[in-house]
Design a protein around this motif. Sequence first.
Motif, short mmCIF file in Angstrom:
data_model
loop_
_atom_site.label_atom_id
_atom_site.label_comp_id
_atom_site.label_asym_id
_atom_site.label_seq_id
_atom_site.Cartn_x
_atom_site.Cartn_y
_atom_site.Cartn_z
N LEU A 84 -3.45 -0.36 -7.26
CA LEU A 84 -2.18 -0.69 -6.61
C LEU A 84 -1.22 -1.36 -7.59
CD1 LEU A 84 -0.29 -1.00 -4.23
CD2 LEU A 84 -1.57 -3.05 -3.55
N LYS A 98 0.40 5.20 -1.76
CA LYS A 98 0.42 6.46 -1.00
C LYS A 98 1.46 7.42 -1.56
CE LYS A 98 -1.14 4.30 3.30
NZ LYS A 98 -0.74 3.91 4.69
N ASP A 113 0.81 -1.22 0.00
CA ASP A 113 0.00 0.00 0.00
C ASP A 113 0.85 1.27 0.00
OD1 ASP A 113 -2.33 -1.48 -0.01
OD2 ASP A 113 -2.55 -1.46 2.17
#
Length: 209
Positions: free
Chosen positions: A137, A117, A113
Amino acid sequence: MPLLKTIALNDYTQLLVWKITETFDDLFKSVALRDVSLARLEGMKSEAHQKGFLGVRRLLESVGYSDFDLYYDDFGKPHLKDGKHISISHSNDFSVIVLSDVNIGADLEILKDKTLKLAPRFMDVSHLQNLNPEDTLMKATVVWGIKESVFKIKNEVGISFKDHIFEDDFNLADRKCGVELRFNNKTERFDIIFEFIENYVFVCAFNSN
């Protein structure tokens, strides 16, 4: 475990994948290292990094090379003494090497993840629009790998992922795309091939013809 898979990326480029299931001791005992490599290994603080380093050496031996055939230039780029082009990457449970008749750059990234970000810092996030969370992702990770791979080919100080490397938009199903490096008043094109190996993304960059 032994060599997990070999993939022909094209007629002159081969990807070799090692899944690391061995202990550090088993890997260490299975390869011969130059003194400089041994010193480098001992300087690594992470056992995962050490195992990835040794996994690369196991891959070399699986195709008839050894650590003694490998050297690094002043910029840290790996080379083989016989002139074959090589790129190296490892991440967590996998080590990979790419061997080619042409200059290449390769990268292996685990899906995490944190990459998503950080995406606004290294890519055009409009390329992530209208995707489900899983594909978002995956695509962000492919783009990070694209930029790492291009950087490995060029290996020049000052290249910014966000400001100098621009990927064409692409679909994950394509398994390929193009990318442009705009740096030092020069524009270069590269061809990209990418693959998915379990929960990892593999990317390889080639100079465009």
